[in-house]
Design a protein around this motif. Structure first.
Motif, PDB file in Angstrom:
ATOM      1  N   PRO A   6       0.818  -1.223   0.000  1.00 53.88           N
ATOM      2  CA  PRO A   6       0.000   0.000   0.000  1.00 53.88           C
ATOM      3  C   PRO A   6       0.844   1.262   0.000  1.00 53.88           C
ATOM      4  O   PRO A   6       0.478   2.272  -0.579  1.00 53.88           O
ATOM      5  N   GLN A   7       2.039   1.181   0.671  1.00 55.60           N
ATOM      6  CA  GLN A   7       2.897   2.370   0.681  1.00 55.60           C
ATOM      7  C   GLN A   7       3.404   2.687  -0.727  1.00 55.60           C
ATOM      8  O   GLN A   7       3.533   3.848  -1.113  1.00 55.60           O
ATOM      9  N   ASP A   8       3.691   1.598  -1.503  1.00 56.98           N
ATOM     10  CA  ASP A   8       4.159   1.818  -2.868  1.00 56.98           C
ATOM     11  C   ASP A   8       3.074   2.452  -3.726  1.00 56.98           C
ATOM     12  O   ASP A   8       3.352   3.300  -4.574  1.00 56.98           O
ATOM     13  N   GLU A   9       1.830   2.053  -3.506  1.00 54.95           N
ATOM     14  CA  GLU A   9       0.740   2.580  -4.313  1.00 54.95           C
ATOM     15  C   GLU A   9       0.509   4.066  -4.035  1.00 54.95           C
ATOM     16  O   GLU A   9       0.053   4.815  -4.893  1.00 54.95           O
ATOM     17  N   LEU A  10       0.794   4.477  -2.800  1.00 52.52           N
ATOM     18  CA  LEU A  10       0.589   5.877  -2.427  1.00 52.52           C
ATOM     19  C   LEU A  10       1.821   6.736  -2.705  1.00 52.52           C
ATOM     20  O   LEU A  10       1.770   7.957  -2.589  1.00 52.52           O
ATOM     21  N   ALA A  11       2.901   6.098  -3.034  1.00 49.77           N
ATOM     22  CA  ALA A  11       4.139   6.846  -3.266  1.00 49.77           C
ATOM     23  C   ALA A  11       3.978   7.800  -4.439  1.00 49.77           C
ATOM     24  O   ALA A  11       3.473   7.431  -5.489  1.00 49.77           O
ATOM     25  N   GLY A  12       4.422   9.016  -4.234  1.00 45.11           N
ATOM     26  CA  GLY A  12       4.364  10.001  -5.304  1.00 45.11           C
ATOM     27  C   GLY A  12       3.078  10.783  -5.376  1.00 45.11           C
ATOM     28  O   GLY A  12       2.979  11.727  -6.149  1.00 45.11           O
ATOM     29  N   THR A  13       2.052  10.413  -4.579  1.00 48.94           N
ATOM     30  CA  THR A  13       0.784  11.137  -4.648  1.00 48.94           C
ATOM     31  C   THR A  13       0.842  12.447  -3.885  1.00 48.94           C
ATOM     32  O   THR A  13       0.125  13.378  -4.194  1.00 48.94           O
ATOM     33  N   GLU A  14       1.720  12.516  -2.887  1.00 46.29           N
ATOM     34  CA  GLU A  14       1.799  13.737  -2.079  1.00 46.29           C
ATOM     35  C   GLU A  14       2.404  14.882  -2.872  1.00 46.29           C
ATOM     36  O   GLU A  14       1.931  16.008  -2.822  1.00 46.29           O
ATOM     37  N   GLN A  15       3.451  14.571  -3.646  1.00 45.72           N
ATOM     38  CA  GLN A  15       4.156  15.615  -4.378  1.00 45.72           C
ATOM     39  C   GLN A  15       3.271  16.322  -5.404  1.00 45.72           C
ATOM     40  O   GLN A  15       3.232  17.556  -5.448  1.00 45.72           O
ATOM     41  N   PRO A  16       2.523  15.572  -6.265  1.00 43.49           N
ATOM     42  CA  PRO A  16       1.627  16.269  -7.201  1.00 43.49           C
ATOM     43  C   PRO A  16       0.596  17.134  -6.491  1.00 43.49           C
ATOM     44  O   PRO A  16       0.258  18.216  -6.963  1.00 43.49           O
ATOM     45  N   PHE A  17       0.084  16.657  -5.354  1.00 50.68           N
ATOM     46  CA  PHE A  17      -0.902  17.449  -4.610  1.00 50.68           C
ATOM     47  C   PHE A  17      -0.288  18.753  -4.120  1.00 50.68           C
ATOM     48  O   PHE A  17      -0.901  19.820  -4.222  1.00 50.68           O
ATOM     49  N   VAL A  18       0.945  18.657  -3.596  1.00 49.90           N
ATOM     50  CA  VAL A  18       1.634  19.866  -3.143  1.00 49.90           C
ATOM     51  C   VAL A  18       1.895  20.809  -4.311  1.00 49.90           C
ATOM     52  O   VAL A  18       1.767  22.025  -4.203  1.00 49.90           O
ATOM     53  N   GLN A  19       2.255  20.230  -5.459  1.00 54.16           N
ATOM     54  CA  GLN A  19       2.497  21.058  -6.643  1.00 54.16           C
ATOM     55  C   GLN A  19       1.233  21.793  -7.074  1.00 54.16           C
ATOM     56  O   GLN A  19       1.292  22.955  -7.485  1.00 54.16           O
ATOM     57  N   HIS A  20       0.094  21.112  -6.962  1.00 57.23           N
ATOM     58  CA  HIS A  20      -1.182  21.761  -7.297  1.00 57.23           C
ATOM     59  C   HIS A  20      -1.466  22.914  -6.338  1.00 57.23           C
ATOM     60  O   HIS A  20      -1.953  23.980  -6.754  1.00 57.23           O
ATOM     61  N   LEU A  21      -1.178  22.710  -5.067  1.00 58.74           N
ATOM     62  CA  LEU A  21      -1.393  23.777  -4.083  1.00 58.74           C
ATOM     63  C   LEU A  21      -0.476  24.963  -4.373  1.00 58.74           C
ATOM     64  O   LEU A  21      -0.893  26.123  -4.255  1.00 58.74           O
ATOM     65  N   ILE A  22       0.762  24.675  -4.735  1.00 60.32           N
ATOM     66  CA  ILE A  22       1.702  25.752  -5.050  1.00 60.32           C
ATOM     67  C   ILE A  22       1.240  26.518  -6.283  1.00 60.32           C
ATOM     68  O   ILE A  22       1.273  27.750  -6.317  1.00 60.32           O
ATOM     69  N   GLU A  23       0.789  25.776  -7.303  1.00 58.99           N
ATOM     70  CA  GLU A  23       0.298  26.446  -8.506  1.00 58.99           C
ATOM     71  C   GLU A  23      -0.942  27.282  -8.197  1.00 58.99           C
ATOM     72  O   GLU A  23      -1.075  28.411  -8.695  1.00 58.99           O
ATOM     73  N   LEU A  24      -1.849  26.742  -7.359  1.00 54.93           N
ATOM     74  CA  LEU A  24      -3.050  27.493  -6.983  1.00 54.93           C
ATOM     75  C   LEU A  24      -2.669  28.773  -6.261  1.00 54.93           C
ATOM     76  O   LEU A  24      -3.232  29.841  -6.529  1.00 54.93           O
ATOM     77  N   ARG A  25      -1.685  28.667  -5.355  1.00 56.76           N
ATOM     78  CA  ARG A  25      -1.212  29.861  -4.641  1.00 56.76           C
ATOM     79  C   ARG A  25      -0.665  30.890  -5.616  1.00 56.76           C
ATOM     80  O   ARG A  25      -0.971  32.086  -5.518  1.00 56.76           O
ATOM     81  N   ASP A  26       0.148  30.425  -6.564  1.00 61.02           N
ATOM     82  CA  ASP A  26       0.744  31.343  -7.533  1.00 61.02           C
ATOM     83  C   ASP A  26      -0.331  32.016  -8.385  1.00 61.02           C
ATOM     84  O   ASP A  26      -0.238  33.219  -8.684  1.00 61.02           O
ATOM     85  N   ARG A  27      -1.347  31.252  -8.791  1.00 63.01           N
ATOM     86  CA  ARG A  27      -2.435  31.828  -9.586  1.00 63.01           C
ATOM     87  C   ARG A  27      -3.208  32.871  -8.786  1.00 63.01           C
ATOM     88  O   ARG A  27      -3.571  33.932  -9.316  1.00 63.01           O
TER      89      ARG A  27
END
Length: 256
Positions: A6-27
């Motif tokens: 399960p940890q492998d399946e969730l790996a990498g999901t946090e980073q895209p979410f953070v990137q979306h938040l950063i992009e939303l902040r920038d917008r």
């Protein structure tokens, strides 16, 4: 047995979410900067006081000679023009704000969905502006003239500036939203909530509904009620016509 935990399946999901938040902040920052820049430009020219004079011009033109607006609060002469400056700055920066919204959501849309969303965003903005302009340049002059024609000669009209601002904003919103009728019709038809044939059958009921809405949201005078209801009926017909074209040109590839 699968080698993935399960940890492998969730790996990498946090980073895209953070990137979306950063992009939303920038917008959001870019949209805020656009509003502030527009506000600063308006503060320099023509200035908050001149903006209020411009907004009050349709009413002042219909007041008897010597009539003027008054401020019943100590801070109203400062706050009311400031509110108008911020409202005008937001309207001026609205294209930039909407572009930032579009740039944020567009990457997640299919090509046929982009064909659907972008025209609706642009057209809804234009229609709202047209509704506000129609209210300011045509409706206000006729309404204030009609109201003043009933004023007794013994009364000196001196409207409060805060009350006038509240009236103007409510009328701008009412006419701006009323001019969105074609967009609502198009979206309902495109989403399959109703068919174009049903919209045509509902035409007579919509006319009655338009006059009821106009009677509720406008002052109790015939001029403003007709000025709101009649455009709504016309725009409903335009919406039916546009919905047929829109459905045809925004189908998904597998639906064509």
């Amino acid at each position: 047995m699968s080698d993935h935990s399960p940890q492998d399946e969730l790996a990498g999901t946090e980073q895209p979410f953070v990137q979306h938040l950063i992009e939303l902040r920038d917008r959001l920052v870019k949209a805020t900067i656009a509003v502030l820049v527009a506000g600063a430009a308006l503060a320099i020219y023509p200035g908050p006081a001149e903006l209020y004079d411009l907004l009050a011009a349709p009413l002042v033109a219909q007041l008897p000679e010597g009539g003027h607006l008054i401020a019943t609060s100590v801070i109203s002469p400062f706050l009311v023009p400031l509110k108008i400056l911020l409202m005008t700055a937001f309207l001026m920066a609205l294209p930039v704000v909407l572009y930032q919204v579009w740039a944020f959501v567009a990457p997640g849309l299919y090509s046929h969905e982009k064909k659907l969303v972008l025209p609706l965003v642009v057209s809804s903005t234009v229609l709202f502006m047209v509704g506000v302009a129609f209210c300011y340049f045509f409706v206000f002059g006729q309404v204030f003239k009609f109201i003043q024609s009933f004023a007794p000669k013994s009364i000196m009209a001196a409207p409060d500036i805060e009350a006038y601002l509240g009236f103007v904003i409510s009328m701008f919103i009412a006419f701006g939203l009323a001019f969105e009728v074609p967009i609502v019709v198009i979206v309902l038809a495109r989403m399959g909530v109703v068919t174009v044939e049903k919209l045509k059958d509902f035409r007579s009921y919509f006319i009655v509904l338009a006059f009821i809405i106009a009677a509720i949201v406008t002052p109790p005078d015939v001029v403003s009620q007709l000025a709101l209801a009649i455009p709504m009926c016309i725009l409903y017909e335009i919406g039916i016509w546009a919905a047929q074209l829109f459905i045809k040109h925004t189908q998904a590839p597998d639906a064509e």
